[in-house]
Write an enzyme that holds these catalytic residues in place. Structure first.
Site, PDB file in Angstrom:
ATOM      1  CG  HIS A   1      -0.802   2.418  13.267  1.00 45.85           C
ATOM      2  ND1 HIS A   1      -2.153   2.320  13.503  1.00 45.85           N
ATOM      3  CD2 HIS A   1      -0.670   2.950  12.024  1.00 45.85           C
ATOM      4  CE1 HIS A   1      -2.820   2.781  12.446  1.00 45.85           C
ATOM      5  NE2 HIS A   1      -1.943   3.158  11.550  1.00 45.85           N
TER       6      HIS A   1
ATOM      7  CD  GLU B   1      -3.632  -4.672   5.317  1.00 44.25           C
ATOM      8  OE1 GLU B   1      -4.862  -4.950   5.347  1.00 44.25           O
ATOM      9  OE2 GLU B   1      -3.203  -3.498   5.312  1.00 44.25           O
TER      10      GLU B   1
ATOM     11  CG  PHE C   1      -2.662  -2.836   9.369  1.00 43.49           C
ATOM     12  CD1 PHE C   1      -3.337  -2.449  10.513  1.00 43.49           C
ATOM     13  CD2 PHE C   1      -2.146  -1.842   8.551  1.00 43.49           C
ATOM     14  CE1 PHE C   1      -3.507  -1.108  10.842  1.00 43.49           C
ATOM     15  CE2 PHE C   1      -2.300  -0.501   8.871  1.00 43.49           C
ATOM     16  CZ  PHE C   1      -2.987  -0.132  10.013  1.00 43.49           C
TER      17      PHE C   1
ATOM     18  CD  GLU D   1      -2.427  -1.547   2.585  1.00 45.07           C
ATOM     19  OE1 GLU D   1      -3.124  -2.588   2.686  1.00 45.07           O
ATOM     20  OE2 GLU D   1      -2.157  -0.808   3.552  1.00 45.07           O
TER      21      GLU D   1
ATOM     22  CD  GLN E   1       0.193   2.198   4.845  1.00 45.06           C
ATOM     23  OE1 GLN E   1      -0.916   2.359   5.362  1.00 45.06           O
ATOM     24  NE2 GLN E   1       0.516   2.686   3.654  1.00 45.06           N
ATOM     25  CG  PHE E   2       1.503   0.949  10.370  1.00 47.08           C
ATOM     26  CD1 PHE E   2       2.526   1.598  11.042  1.00 47.08           C
ATOM     27  CD2 PHE E   2       0.785   1.647   9.410  1.00 47.08           C
ATOM     28  CE1 PHE E   2       2.830   2.919  10.771  1.00 47.08           C
ATOM     29  CE2 PHE E   2       1.076   2.973   9.126  1.00 47.08           C
ATOM     30  CZ  PHE E   2       2.105   3.612   9.809  1.00 47.08           C
TER      31      PHE E   2
ATOM     32  CG  LEU F   1      -6.593  -0.004   2.602  1.00 49.69           C
ATOM     33  CD1 LEU F   1      -5.205   0.512   2.921  1.00 49.69           C
ATOM     34  CD2 LEU F   1      -7.646   1.028   3.010  1.00 49.69           C
TER      35      LEU F   1
END
Length: 327
Positions: free
Chosen positions: A131, A62, A88, A31, A84-85, A60
């Site tokens: 996050h 995962e 997730f 992403e 992205q983090f 978007l």
């Protein structure tokens, strides 16, 4: 060998760029990874240099990113997927743990599955919920995955290079607080650091402190301050939490006869429980005091306003060291 003074994020970018230059089968995606260069700019410039096929923005989703990595690996590519983090990761657990991690076993050892799973994680930077969580224990407890967590720019480049070249899947976790907090001399040339080999970050004789990720920085700070009190602490940077280099830990304990383990994750999470269990089995007769275990408390990760009260730090480490020294 020429070198540059790099932050960890720039060392990661350099490793990705050089591996993409070396091997056209390396593909980077996730992403905002393409045109935007990633939320932390880890992939900055790769889209312009290699094009949208090899530096690709994904939806978007995962689970779709994991499915794409699986399919590319089946076709002989070396996918580098970004979550992205790492909070997730639950959305892509089936693809990583249920599929990617099992392919060598399913093929009877005939098929390599060189997937690299990059993701930022870690506290101390006031991120929103989901996050900062330290979820490396979920990965380390999943057979078929290697789990790498660098603590500095030099290690980040060498370990990421090794991860991308590895024939098996590697989870590569990058602590957000380390991204731009300090610089280090990093060779311009490519190099690999062995996955599964710990590093003695500081030698000492009185107590062994083992840590990984950002906690290595806190352990080194504690060791430096303990030195002023006449206590010589040896600091071991695990670098890899699956597999763990128990030989280096035990060798150190045979010298110091005391052991402190430090992790940012909650006490019931991370890899501390496993490491301490193994050390108890392998080195119990060399220990002159009980093992000390530093971790976050067993609660959900707190909101940013109080996270610094929740996270372990150098003062906690010094207290544990003094406890084991004075036992």
């Amino acid at each position: 060998m020429a070198s540059n003074n790099l932050t960890m994020i720039h060392a990661i970018t350099q490793a990705l760029e050089q591996e993409m230059e070396r091997d056209e089968k390396v593909m980077v995606f996730g992403e905002d990874v393409g045109k935007n260069g990633g939320v932390f700019r880890a992939t900055e410039g790769l889209y312009d240099k290699f094009g949208e096929i090899r530096s690709n923005d994904t939806p978007l989703s995962e689970s779709a990113i994991g499915g794409m990595a699986f399919g590319l690996a089946v076709q002989g590519f070396r996918p580098v997927m970004e979550i992205q983090f790492f909070g997730f990761v639950f959305e892509v657990m089936d693809e990583i743990v249920g599929q990617i991690a099992r392919q060598r076993f399913r093929s009877g050892g005939d098929r390599n599955f060189p997937v690299t799973i990059r993701s930022p994680f870690g506290g101390g930077v006031h991120t929103p919920e989901m996050h900062a969580d330290s979820l490396e224990g979920l990965m380390a407890q999943s057979p078929g995955l290697k789990v790498v967590i660098p603590s500095n720019p030099y290690d980040a480049k060498g370990l990421l290079t090794a991860a991308i070249r590895d024939p098996d899947p590697v989870v590569f976790l990058e602590h957000m607080k380390l991204y731009r907090s300090f610089r280090q001399e990093v060779p311009e040339e490519q190099y690999e650091l062995e996955i599964g080999k710990a590093n003695v970050a500081k030698e000492g004789s009185d107590v062994t402190i083992a840590a990984y990720g950002y906690m290595v920085r806190e352990a080194l700070k504690a060791a430096e301050e303990l030195e002023a009190d006449g206590i010589s602490a040896e600091v071991i940077d695990l670098r890899t939490v699956s597999p763990v280099d128990y030989d280096t830990i035990v060798e150190s304990i045979q010298k110091t006869n005391r052991f402190v383990f430090v992790q940012e994750a909650q006490r019931q999470a991370g890899v501390g429980g496993q490491v301490i269990a193994e050390v108890s089995i392998r080195a119990i007769l060399h220990l002159e005091s009980p093992i000390e275990y530093i971790s976050a408390p067993d609660t959900i990760y707190p909101f940013g306003e109080i996270e610094n009260e929740w996270l372990p730090n150098s003062e906690d480490i010094k207290e544990a060291v003094n406890k084991t020294i004075n036992f």
